[in-house]
Design a protein around this motif. Structure first.
Motif, PDB file in Angstrom:
ATOM      1  N   GLY A  49      29.957 -22.513  43.613  1.00 37.35           N
ATOM      2  CA  GLY A  49      30.102 -21.160  43.500  1.00 37.35           C
ATOM      3  C   GLY A  49      30.647 -20.949  42.002  1.00 37.35           C
ATOM      4  N   GLN A  50      30.974 -22.098  41.079  1.00 39.76           N
ATOM      5  CA  GLN A  50      31.602 -22.031  39.945  1.00 39.76           C
ATOM      6  C   GLN A  50      30.552 -21.597  38.956  1.00 39.76           C
ATOM      7  N   GLY A  51      31.068 -20.811  38.036  1.00 39.90           N
ATOM      8  CA  GLY A  51      30.200 -20.453  36.868  1.00 39.90           C
ATOM      9  C   GLY A  51      30.150 -21.636  35.752  1.00 39.90           C
ATOM     10  N   LEU A  52      29.221 -21.882  35.122  1.00 37.47           N
ATOM     11  CA  LEU A  52      29.006 -22.835  34.340  1.00 37.47           C
ATOM     12  C   LEU A  52      28.031 -22.781  33.233  1.00 37.47           C
ATOM     13  N   LEU A  53      28.420 -23.074  31.939  1.00 37.74           N
ATOM     14  CA  LEU A  53      27.858 -22.625  30.774  1.00 37.74           C
ATOM     15  C   LEU A  53      27.314 -24.067  29.906  1.00 37.74           C
ATOM     16  N   PHE A  54      26.059 -23.907  29.530  1.00 39.58           N
ATOM     17  CA  PHE A  54      25.825 -25.035  28.709  1.00 39.58           C
ATOM     18  C   PHE A  54      26.302 -25.160  27.376  1.00 39.58           C
ATOM     19  N   SER A  55      26.774 -26.345  27.058  1.00 36.97           N
ATOM     20  CA  SER A  55      27.368 -26.691  25.813  1.00 36.97           C
ATOM     21  C   SER A  55      26.930 -28.137  25.302  1.00 36.97           C
ATOM     22  N   GLU A  56      26.709 -28.236  24.085  1.00 37.30           N
ATOM     23  CA  GLU A  56      26.189 -29.517  23.625  1.00 37.30           C
ATOM     24  C   GLU A  56      26.960 -30.849  23.904  1.00 37.30           C
ATOM     25  N   THR A  57      28.134 -30.459  24.343  1.00 38.29           N
ATOM     26  CA  THR A  57      28.946 -31.594  24.859  1.00 38.29           C
ATOM     27  C   THR A  57      29.092 -31.539  26.513  1.00 38.29           C
ATOM     28  N   ILE A  62      19.620 -16.979  33.701  1.00 40.03           N
ATOM     29  CA  ILE A  62      20.352 -16.587  32.487  1.00 40.03           C
ATOM     30  C   ILE A  62      19.750 -17.409  31.479  1.00 40.03           C
ATOM     31  N   THR A  63      19.205 -16.776  30.281  1.00 44.18           N
ATOM     32  CA  THR A  63      18.492 -17.390  29.598  1.00 44.18           C
ATOM     33  C   THR A  63      19.061 -17.207  27.956  1.00 44.18           C
ATOM     34  N   LEU A  64      19.673 -16.046  27.863  1.00 41.86           N
ATOM     35  CA  LEU A  64      20.301 -15.748  26.476  1.00 41.86           C
ATOM     36  C   LEU A  64      21.655 -16.409  26.150  1.00 41.86           C
ATOM     37  N   ALA A  65      21.853 -17.339  25.201  1.00 41.91           N
ATOM     38  CA  ALA A  65      22.842 -18.125  24.947  1.00 41.91           C
ATOM     39  C   ALA A  65      24.135 -17.063  24.443  1.00 41.91           C
ATOM     40  N   ARG A  66      25.162 -17.449  24.544  1.00 43.80           N
ATOM     41  CA  ARG A  66      26.423 -16.701  24.136  1.00 43.80           C
ATOM     42  C   ARG A  66      26.307 -16.297  22.635  1.00 43.80           C
ATOM     43  N   GLN A  67      25.934 -17.403  21.845  1.00 48.97           N
ATOM     44  CA  GLN A  67      25.826 -17.005  20.182  1.00 48.97           C
ATOM     45  C   GLN A  67      24.813 -16.026  19.973  1.00 48.97           C
ATOM     46  N   ASP A  68      23.322 -16.117  20.682  1.00 53.88           N
ATOM     47  CA  ASP A  68      22.500 -15.281  20.535  1.00 53.88           C
ATOM     48  C   ASP A  68      22.965 -13.712  20.931  1.00 53.88           C
ATOM     49  N   LEU A 115      28.341 -29.302  30.471  1.00 53.55           N
ATOM     50  CA  LEU A 115      28.826 -28.073  30.953  1.00 53.55           C
ATOM     51  C   LEU A 115      30.334 -27.572  30.995  1.00 53.55           C
ATOM     52  N   LYS A 116      30.510 -26.443  30.602  1.00 53.12           N
ATOM     53  CA  LYS A 116      31.692 -25.734  30.583  1.00 53.12           C
ATOM     54  C   LYS A 116      31.773 -24.848  31.621  1.00 53.12           C
ATOM     55  N   LEU A 117      33.090 -24.554  31.888  1.00 52.00           N
ATOM     56  CA  LEU A 117      33.602 -23.670  32.971  1.00 52.00           C
ATOM     57  C   LEU A 117      33.426 -22.204  32.364  1.00 52.00           C
ATOM     58  N   THR A 118      32.530 -21.265  33.220  1.00 54.36           N
ATOM     59  CA  THR A 118      32.742 -19.951  32.868  1.00 54.36           C
ATOM     60  C   THR A 118      33.123 -18.989  34.076  1.00 54.36           C
ATOM     61  N   ALA A 119      33.511 -18.110  33.740  1.00 54.22           N
ATOM     62  CA  ALA A 119      33.534 -16.718  34.493  1.00 54.22           C
ATOM     63  C   ALA A 119      32.118 -16.152  34.798  1.00 54.22           C
ATOM     64  N   ASP A 131      14.684 -23.406  30.304  1.00 53.71           N
ATOM     65  CA  ASP A 131      15.195 -22.164  29.402  1.00 53.71           C
ATOM     66  C   ASP A 131      16.420 -21.757  29.747  1.00 53.71           C
ATOM     67  N   GLU A 132      17.164 -22.219  30.753  1.00 52.82           N
ATOM     68  CA  GLU A 132      18.389 -21.530  31.222  1.00 52.82           C
ATOM     69  C   GLU A 132      19.671 -21.965  30.523  1.00 52.82           C
ATOM     70  N   VAL A 133      20.470 -21.033  30.170  1.00 46.43           N
ATOM     71  CA  VAL A 133      21.976 -21.598  29.757  1.00 46.43           C
ATOM     72  C   VAL A 133      23.118 -21.615  30.509  1.00 46.43           C
ATOM     73  N   ALA A 134      23.028 -20.882  31.570  1.00 47.72           N
ATOM     74  CA  ALA A 134      24.148 -20.506  32.414  1.00 47.72           C
ATOM     75  C   ALA A 134      23.738 -20.806  34.042  1.00 47.72           C
ATOM     76  N   TRP A 135      24.642 -21.170  34.693  1.00 45.45           N
ATOM     77  CA  TRP A 135      24.237 -21.267  36.313  1.00 45.45           C
ATOM     78  C   TRP A 135      25.694 -20.936  37.093  1.00 45.45           C
ATOM     79  N   VAL A 136      25.382 -20.788  38.494  1.00 42.24           N
ATOM     80  CA  VAL A 136      26.369 -20.891  39.230  1.00 42.24           C
ATOM     81  C   VAL A 136      26.269 -22.334  40.152  1.00 42.24           C
ATOM     82  N   CYS A 137      27.376 -22.913  40.510  1.00 42.39           N
ATOM     83  CA  CYS A 137      27.094 -24.164  41.220  1.00 42.39           C
ATOM     84  C   CYS A 137      26.529 -23.625  42.841  1.00 42.39           C
TER      85      CYS A 137
END
Ligand SMILES: [Zn+2]
Length: 177
Positions: free
Chosen positions: A34-42, A133-139, A44-48, A24-30
């Motif tokens: 320690g890098q923030g990472l966000l799920f995307s369909e293409t 983190i389980t709530l996606a950005r668009q939600d 993982l994307k960097l995120t703060a 269910d998770e949509v974002a993580w830290v490595c």
């Protein structure tokens, strides 16, 4: 319509460490860098991801999508006909805090509504453990609209109907106490 299954490599884009992601998770830290990472369909994307300071030691931080929200009321009617309170409230942008961890809808709205009226003074501190983190950005955008509705429905003038536009800017992930 055909759609092929695509496998998305769950590797940190900075250091290639495998991210131990739960379904269910949509974002993580490595866990490595320690890098923030966000799920995307293409992929993982960097995120703060920023951490509130202080978070009490021994407790897990709660992830939120935080944004500045500008509400424009296009039309509003209420049974007791007093609309000034609402117009005055939304005259300025308000901080929105949308819980990004797993929370029943009713509690999510209650917490989001409470925090619009009692905002944090955000200052960043060191990284701490936090809830998944389980709530996606668009939600988060959809829930922010629910929060506006909830605030308006809770006013004493008994909301009848409302039309509004909400513009969220500077949407960021924060770990809050
Ligand atoms: Zn990494």
């Amino acid at each position: 319509m055909t759609e092929s299954v695509r496998l998305i490599p769950m590797l940190c884009t900075q250091c290639q460490t495998a991210i131990p992601a739960q379904p269910d998770e949509v974002a993580w830290v490595c866990p490595q860098c320690g890098q923030g990472l966000l799920f995307s369909e293409t992929g993982l994307k960097l995120t703060a991801i920023q951490y509130f300071n202080p978070i009490p030691p021994g407790s897990k931080g709660r992830p939120f999508w935080v944004a500045s929200g500008q509400v424009v009321i296009n039309s509003r009617s209420a049974y007791s006909g007093r609309e000034n309170e609402s117009l005055a409230f939304w005259k300025m942008p308000r901080p929105f805090y949308i819980p990004a961890y797993n929370l029943p809808l009713e509690q999510l709205l209650a917490e989001g509504t409470r925090l619009v009226n009692a905002p944090f003074t955000l200052q960043a501190g060191p990284a701490v453990p936090f809830l998944p983190i389980t709530l996606a950005r668009q939600d988060a955008v959809t829930f922010a609209e629910f929060i506006v509705l909830s605030i308006e429905a809770n006013r004493s003038d008994k909301l009848r109907n409302i039309k509004f536009d909400l513009k969220l800017s500077n949407l960021q992930l924060w770990i809050l106490p």
